[in-house]
Write a protein that holds these residues in place. Structure first.
Motif, PDB file in Angstrom:
ATOM      1  N   HIS A 217       0.835  -1.294  -0.126  1.00 34.86           N
ATOM      2  CA  HIS A 217      -0.055   0.136  -0.052  1.00 34.86           C
ATOM      3  C   HIS A 217       1.039   1.212   0.114  1.00 34.86           C
ATOM      4  N   GLN A 242      -3.991   4.230  -0.211  1.00 32.91           N
ATOM      5  CA  GLN A 242      -5.339   3.493   0.583  1.00 32.91           C
ATOM      6  C   GLN A 242      -5.406   4.073   2.200  1.00 32.91           C
ATOM      7  N   ILE A 273     -10.562   5.540   0.601  1.00 34.68           N
ATOM      8  CA  ILE A 273      -9.236   6.118   1.305  1.00 34.68           C
ATOM      9  C   ILE A 273      -9.687   5.975   2.949  1.00 34.68           C
TER      10      ILE A 273
END
Ligand SMILES: Nc1nc2c(ncn2[C@@H]2O[C@H](COP(=O)(O)OP(=O)(O)OP(=O)(O)O)[C@@H](O)[C@H]2O)c(=O)[nH]1
Ligand SMILES: [Zn+2]
Ligand SMILES: [Zn+2]
Ligand SMILES: [Zn+2]
Length: 318
Positions: A217, A242, A273
């Protein structure tokens, strides 16, 4: 010839050594330089470090008119280069980067390493946040850090002071890390099985968004002193991440920063998000970040042949 920000050519140094492509035969990442279409020896690193066109746009206001240089196919502008040529260059660069990223990701998956790519503008607090995180979690997890900066080993020195191993990559004029640089850093750092690897990218809200390093991520760090409009002004970065760590919230009483508006902007460019409000200085909100780390690591290890058998052991730590 970075068409947006002017990245420089082939000045990358890993722990002070120039990258000269004199590769040692026993790479940790055996596939690293045996991808289907390797660039010629001595050429690939310069090409990767030197020329890319970011998927970015910018505009200038001139006597009431807006000139948006990002409306062409390349979403960028460079004098003397057609849009189609820029698109071709970008595809070549990113295609090669993705091969290296694929190789890095394979290594992380095989070894159960959770890798997080920390991206932000300069000074948002990446190193401060890392130092506090490493100090608080180093007895719980095996940790290591790859530090990206244009110059100096200042941040790597700050990280090493915690006792956690860190490897410095200096990119020279380059404005982001790429997967090739990270592959070489892994050969030296050799992150342990089941560990967490943090990559502190070069401070820049534009270019790091385009380069996959093989991480699980991207984690964007935005400090409240930068203004709540950053997610819509630099959408690529927030779209690619993320998690958003909204840092320096200890300063909110002294600013006009609108937290709710910032989160709304971030979700406008990336509805999925996650947002955590933290202060690397006071420690406020850091427990939630640690919980996110624990859960994310556990998710990464589900089904892993080595760590699945230790599921109870892992669970006991959460
Ligand atoms: N008040 C306050 N200051 C902070 C916080 N986090 C970082 N800082 C300060 O912000 C400044 C920059 O922090 P760094 O951790 O060096 O930021 P960085 O993102 O690593 O910077 P680059 O590596 O240059 O991109 C330092 O003076 C820190 O002390 C915070 O939560 N609150
Ligand atoms: Zn190489
Ligand atoms: Zn830093
Ligand atoms: Zn760039």
């Amino acid at each position: 010839m970075c068409t947006v920000c002017g990245c420089g050519n082939g000045q990358t140094r890993i722990e002070g050594h120039n990258h000269d492509h004199d590769h040692h035969p026993d790479h940790v990442l055996s596939a690293h330089h045996h991808t289907p279409a390797p660039l010629p020896q001595g050429a690939s690193f310069q090409v990767l470090g030197q020329s890319h066109t970011e998927a970015a746009s910018f505009q200038t206001i001139d006597q009431g008119h807006t000139h948006h240089y990002g409306t062409g196919a390349a979403r960028a502008h460079a004098p003397g280069l057609s849009q189609s040529r820029m698109v071709q260059i970008e595809q070549d660069i990113l295609g090669k980067n993705n091969e290296y990223a694929h190789s890095n990701r394979r290594y992380f998956t095989d070894n159960g390493v959770l890798t997080l790519n920390l991206v932000s503008s300069p000074g948002s607090g990446k190193t401060s946040l890392l130092v506090r995180t490493l100090t608080d979690l180093k007895d719980e997890f095996t940790l290591s850090v790859i530090e990206g900066d244009q110059e100096t080993a200042n941040d790597a020195d700050r990280i090493r002071a915690t006792g956690v191993p860190a490897l410095q990559i200096n990119t020279g004029k380059g404005c982001h890390l790429d997967a090739h640089m990270v592959g070489h850093a892994l050969e030296r750092l050799k992150p342990q099985q089941g560990s967490i690897l943090f990559i502190e990218n070069v401070g820049n809200l534009v270019c790091p968004a385009a380069f996959d390093l093989g991480e699980a991520h991207k984690v964007a760090i935005l400090s409240v002193t930068e203004g709540e409009d950053k997610p819509i002004k630099y959408p690529d970065m927030f779209h690619a991440s993320q998690l958003l760590l909204l840092n320096k919230i200890d300063l909110l009483p002294y600013l006009n920063f609108d937290v709710a508006q910032c989160i709304e902007y971030a979700r406008r460019v990336n509805p999925g998000i996650q947002v955590l409000q933290v202060s690397a200085t006071t420690g406020q909100g850091m427990q939630e970040w640690y919980q996110w780390l624990r859960m994310t690591r556990q998710m990464r290890l589900i089904g892993h042949p080595t760590f699945n058998t230790n599921a109870q052991h892992i669970e006991a730590r959460v």
